[in-house]
Design a protein around this motif. Structure first.
Motif, PDB file in Angstrom:
ATOM      1  N   ARG A 214       0.844  -1.187   0.000  1.00 35.69           N
ATOM      2  CA  ARG A 214       0.000   0.000   0.000  1.00 35.69           C
ATOM      3  C   ARG A 214       0.883   1.243   0.000  1.00 35.69           C
ATOM      4  NH1 ARG A 214      -3.078  -3.322  -0.969  1.00 35.69           N
ATOM      5  NH2 ARG A 214      -5.130  -3.773  -0.055  1.00 35.69           N
TER       6      ARG A 214
ATOM      7  N   ASP B 185      -5.161  -3.775   4.257  1.00 31.34           N
ATOM      8  CA  ASP B 185      -6.240  -2.829   4.557  1.00 31.34           C
ATOM      9  C   ASP B 185      -6.389  -2.617   6.054  1.00 31.34           C
ATOM     10  OD1 ASP B 185      -6.730  -2.597   1.872  1.00 31.34           O
ATOM     11  OD2 ASP B 185      -8.400  -4.015   1.849  1.00 31.34           O
ATOM     12  N   THR B 186      -6.210  -3.672   6.822  1.00 31.30           N
ATOM     13  CA  THR B 186      -6.308  -3.550   8.280  1.00 31.30           C
ATOM     14  C   THR B 186      -5.223  -2.627   8.815  1.00 31.30           C
ATOM     15  OG1 THR B 186      -7.248  -5.774   8.437  1.00 31.30           O
ATOM     16  CG2 THR B 186      -6.314  -4.840  10.447  1.00 31.30           C
TER      17      THR B 186
ATOM     18  N   SER C  47      -6.142   1.023   7.922  1.00 34.25           N
ATOM     19  CA  SER C  47      -7.266   1.487   8.729  1.00 34.25           C
ATOM     20  C   SER C  47      -6.854   1.762  10.162  1.00 34.25           C
ATOM     21  CB  SER C  47      -8.391   0.444   8.695  1.00 34.25           C
ATOM     22  OG  SER C  47      -8.877   0.268   7.387  1.00 34.25           O
TER      23      SER C  47
ATOM     24  N   GLY D 185      -7.674   5.343  10.098  1.00 27.93           N
ATOM     25  CA  GLY D 185      -9.096   5.313  10.365  1.00 27.93           C
ATOM     26  C   GLY D 185      -9.805   4.345   9.445  1.00 27.93           C
ATOM     27  N   PRO D 186     -11.043   3.973   9.775  1.00 25.50           N
ATOM     28  CA  PRO D 186     -11.787   2.989   8.977  1.00 25.50           C
ATOM     29  C   PRO D 186     -11.995   3.451   7.543  1.00 25.50           C
ATOM     30  CG  PRO D 186     -12.841   3.391  11.106  1.00 25.50           C
ATOM     31  CD  PRO D 186     -11.762   4.422  10.954  1.00 25.50           C
ATOM     32  N   ALA D 187     -11.895   2.500   6.636  1.00 27.64           N
ATOM     33  CA  ALA D 187     -12.169   2.701   5.198  1.00 27.64           C
ATOM     34  C   ALA D 187     -11.239   3.697   4.541  1.00 27.64           C
ATOM     35  CB  ALA D 187     -13.621   3.130   4.974  1.00 27.64           C
ATOM     36  N   SER D 188     -10.124   4.078   5.216  1.00 26.15           N
ATOM     37  CA  SER D 188      -9.228   5.061   4.608  1.00 26.15           C
ATOM     38  C   SER D 188      -8.507   4.490   3.400  1.00 26.15           C
ATOM     39  CB  SER D 188      -8.212   5.538   5.645  1.00 26.15           C
ATOM     40  OG  SER D 188      -7.516   4.441   6.192  1.00 26.15           O
ATOM     41  N   HIS D 189      -8.380   3.164   3.312  1.00 20.52           N
ATOM     42  CA  HIS D 189      -7.715   2.577   2.147  1.00 20.52           C
ATOM     43  C   HIS D 189      -8.571   2.691   0.887  1.00 20.52           C
ATOM     44  CE1 HIS D 189     -10.330  -0.574   3.819  1.00 20.52           C
ATOM     45  NE2 HIS D 189     -10.365  -1.094   2.611  1.00 20.52           N
TER      46      HIS D 189
ATOM     47  N   TYR E  15     -10.259   5.560   0.254  1.00 17.73           N
ATOM     48  CA  TYR E  15     -10.416   7.004   0.014  1.00 17.73           C
ATOM     49  C   TYR E  15      -9.343   7.477  -0.942  1.00 17.73           C
ATOM     50  CZ  TYR E  15     -11.345  11.883   1.154  1.00 17.73           C
ATOM     51  OH  TYR E  15     -11.667  13.205   1.097  1.00 17.73           O
TER      52      TYR E  15
END
Length: 713
Positions: free
Chosen positions: A336, A535-536, A539, A543-547, A549
């Motif tokens: 990432r 992804d974990t 996040s 923060g959650p779901a930032s991957h 965005y």
């Protein structure tokens, strides 16, 4: 006077006085205002011709009206039209004595940089409060106009794209004379384009696209001259622009305003406002339209710059964003990259996956490869550009076959050379971790240049920091040494390579940040799914779901984030994934032929035949033996080095693949020649090209490897 006789000049003041119209002149160069007797009376002076200074007259006029008159005069000069304004005459106590209507023809004297104004004034009655007739802006027009312009300016300033600017422009409700149709024309070379429009069907823009700027059309004239065009009626449109009238007639409008869109002294295009009712285009109305056109031009220019920067960013991201290569059997890889919050969205962090030459399998089919992760000092455009150069250099050195320590040494000298050419003020360094991976055995060879040590998650879930030997960051010392660390990634284990942004984001230092990363890795249930684990990690840091965005992320992200996960599946994981049945025994043979042992070529041919004893195609066996003999003989004939032979057969029976490699320590690369019919040599590469399924030459750190492959039919 007899009928049709011209009015004598000396009678003009008398006639104007009878009509209660005063005559006045204003020369701004001399700051002198001359008024006749009627004009003096209306300004509350004795009814006789008078000459005033600007300050004397200004003291008798409402301050708002004086400033308004100056703006109207400047507007009329720029548009070559009459200037019209309302003037309130004040007494010494601040009370309004009367309201005058002034109409004048101003001109600009370029040599004296001054205005010369000649006009008339006449007393008018104040409008009825609350009256809002269609046409000129009257009543409480100043307050309405100022409120409208403030709202319009704020809305246009917040628009971030051309589409948003056009949407805001279409929603503007001008005080007293709102248009029912809008269009924005651009210019490309010598032709008009329709940037956007509102108030008519989409297909109606077609006749106006790609129109020459020399066309008899108002928007084309505005772009040619830079001056606004106001058309008060269809009859005026048809008379002034007979060729363009058929295009406008079907919209059934009554008045039109075409204004130039000027930003930075350059005409970007033209703005058309069409009205379903007749509009007189008084100075007040022209002032509103001109102000909106200026704000619209600035908004479009700003939006164009933003869109250009966005396009540049996307191009940089597409060319410079880290990416991983094809899937490698026996390994799971994920990575990432999250850029910092700057507008460019590209920084100095990167990672890369590089297929290495001299592998026992083709890239993407289980051959050796290198994982690289690094961080160039800084977060600006220069850091991104330097990262791109360094990334290419590392790929080139790795493709030459150099070991990890030699790759980093050469990269450090490369970066030092760039720093020397840029000067002391632009010196940059970079940290880097280079890992050479053998997927078959899990062997890792690591060289580190000032970068963070890798982390290891063991098969039981324990996460450890794996200390490795290292040297200085790249670009600091050209002759720096980079010691090598070797160990094996066992089945079920995961290797983590990361930049310091993963640890330090969110106010952490390297110690507390590593503890956070370790807790996430140990607490994750995604033991074998590297995409979920990546992804974990993101996040947990952002923060959650930032991957998911894609826009600018929160300001708490102080640095770029880059990391790579390398997982070697356990046998149980491979079985669950259905990979167990795909593992087949691999047969190998190796031999060395020295310069003084040419007879060993025959032994190598025989060993290769034995390796291929059950190969289905006998012709391919003969081809393999011939090509191997040719490659070994070329090494002994054209170099002073010994030849090393490595042959490998892999895959299920019936669809196996043979790869033969011959390596020597000479840097001289083979060249294809065109020998004559009677020549006794020079056909080696020609034979390989004709008989092999695939072949190539891979430079190595010291020497080269020439290889070919055959696929069993």
């Amino acid at each position: 006077m007899r009928h049709h006789d011209p009015l004598p000049a000396e009678k003009v003041p008398e006639v104007l006085s009878i009509l209660s119209i005063g005559l006045w002149q204003w020369d701004t160069a001399n700051d002198r205002i001359t008024a006749d007797a009627e004009a003096a009376r209306q300004f509350d002076l004795p009814a006789e011709p008078v000459e005033l200074r600007g300050a004397e007259l200004r003291a008798r006029i409402h301050p708002e009206d004086w400033n308004e008159m100056l703006g109207v005069v400047q507007l009329a000069v720029s548009e070559n039209t009459l200037a019209e304004a309302r003037i309130r005459v004040m007494d010494g106590g601040g009370r309004v004595l009367r309201t005058l209507r002034s109409r004048c023809r101003p001109s600009y004297n370029a040599q004296r940089d001054s205005y010369e104004v000649v006009g008339v004034i006449q007393e008018v009655s104040d409008p009825v409060p609350g009256a809002t007739p269609q046409g000129p802006v009257i009543g409480d027009w100043r307050r309405n106009r100022e409120a409208f312009l403030l709202d319009a300016g704020r809305a246009l300033a917040e628009a971030e794209s051309t589409h948003e600017v056009l949407r805001v422009a279409a929603g503007l409700s001008m005080p007293g004379f709102s248009p029912d149709g809008l269009a924005v024309f651009g210019v490309e070379g010598s032709r008009l384009t329709v940037v956007g429009h509102h108030g008519q069907p989409q297909q109606d823009a077609f006749p106006f696209t790609q129109m020459s700027v020399e066309t008899d059309y108002p928007a084309a004239e505005v772009i040619r001259t830079g001056r606004a065009v106001y058309i008060r009626s269809p009859e005026e449109y048809r008379t002034r622009y007979p060729a363009g009238w058929p295009l406008a007639a079907r919209f059934e409008r009554r008045s039109w305003a075409f204004l130039p869109l000027v930003a930075g002294g350059r005409t970007l295009g033209a703005w058309m406002a069409g009205f379903a009712h007749p509009v007189k285009f008084t100075p007040d109305e022209r002032s509103v339209l001109t102000t909106v056109a200026r704000m619209l031009a600035q908004a479009l220019a700003r939006a164009g710059t933003v869109e250009t920067e966005r396009e540049l960013t996307q191009g940089l991201q597409a060319s410079m964003m880290p990416r991983l290569g094809p899937k490698v059997p026996g390994m799971e890889i994920s990575g990432r990259y999250v850029p910092t919050g700057g507008g460019l969205q590209v920084g100095g962090d990167w990672f890369d996956m590089i297929p290495l030459p001299g592998s026992t399998a083709a890239p993407g089919t289980g051959g050796r490869f290198a994982l690289v992760i690094g961080d160039v000092q800084g977060h600006d455009v220069q850091a991104a550009g330097l990262m791109g150069q360094l990334r290419i250099a590392l790929r080139a050195y790795a493709a030459e076959g150099h070991p990890p320590d030699a790759v980093l040494s050469r990269a450090s000298r490369f970066l030092q050379g760039i720093n020397d050419s840029e000067g002391a003020d632009d010196t940059r360094f970079a940290t880097c971790l280079y890992v050479e991976v053998d997927p078959g055995s899990g062997a890792l060879t690591i060289a580190r240049a000032g970068h963070l040590d890798p982390g290891i998650r063991l098969a039981d879930g324990t996460v450890l920091l794996r200390p490795t030997a290292g040297g200085l960051p790249l670009g600091i010392w050209p002759d720096a040494d980079y010691p090598i660390t070797e160990f094996v990634l066992d089945r079920g284990e995961t290797l983590l390579l990361c930049t310091d942004g993963l640890a330090e984001t969110g106010g952490h230092d390297l110690f507390t940040g590593w503890e956070r990363v370790r807790d996430v890795l140990e607490g994750s249930s995604d033991a074998g799914d590297m995409e979920e684990l990546a992804d974990t990690l993101v996040s947990a840091v952002l923060g959650p779901a930032s991957h998911l965005y894609t826009g600018p992320l929160p300001d708490r992200r102080e640095d770029d984030i880059a990391f790579v996960l390398l997982h070697r599946p356990s046998e149980s994981e491979e079985s669950r994934a259905g990979q167990g049945a795909a593992r087949w025994p691999v047969r190998r043979m190796a031999a060395t032929v020295a310069q003084d042992e040419p007879d060993r070529i025959g032994d190598a041919r025989e060993e290769l035949r034995q390796l291929l004893h059950d190969w289905r195609d006998l012709d391919q066996i003969d081809s393999a033996v011939l090509l191997t003999s040719e490659m070994l003989a070329n090494v002994l004939m054209h170099t002073d080095a010994d030849a090393t032979l490595l042959a490998r057969v892999s895959g299920p029976e019936g669809s196996r693949r043979l790869r033969v490699e011959v390596t020597d320590s000479s840097d001289a690369l083979p060249h294809r020649r065109d020998p004559g019919e009677l020549a006794s040599s020079g056909r080696g590469l020609f034979l390989i090209e004709q008989l092999a399924s695939a072949w190539g030459v891979d430079p190595r750190g010291a020497g080269k490897t020439i290889w070919f492959e055959l696929s069993e039919p």
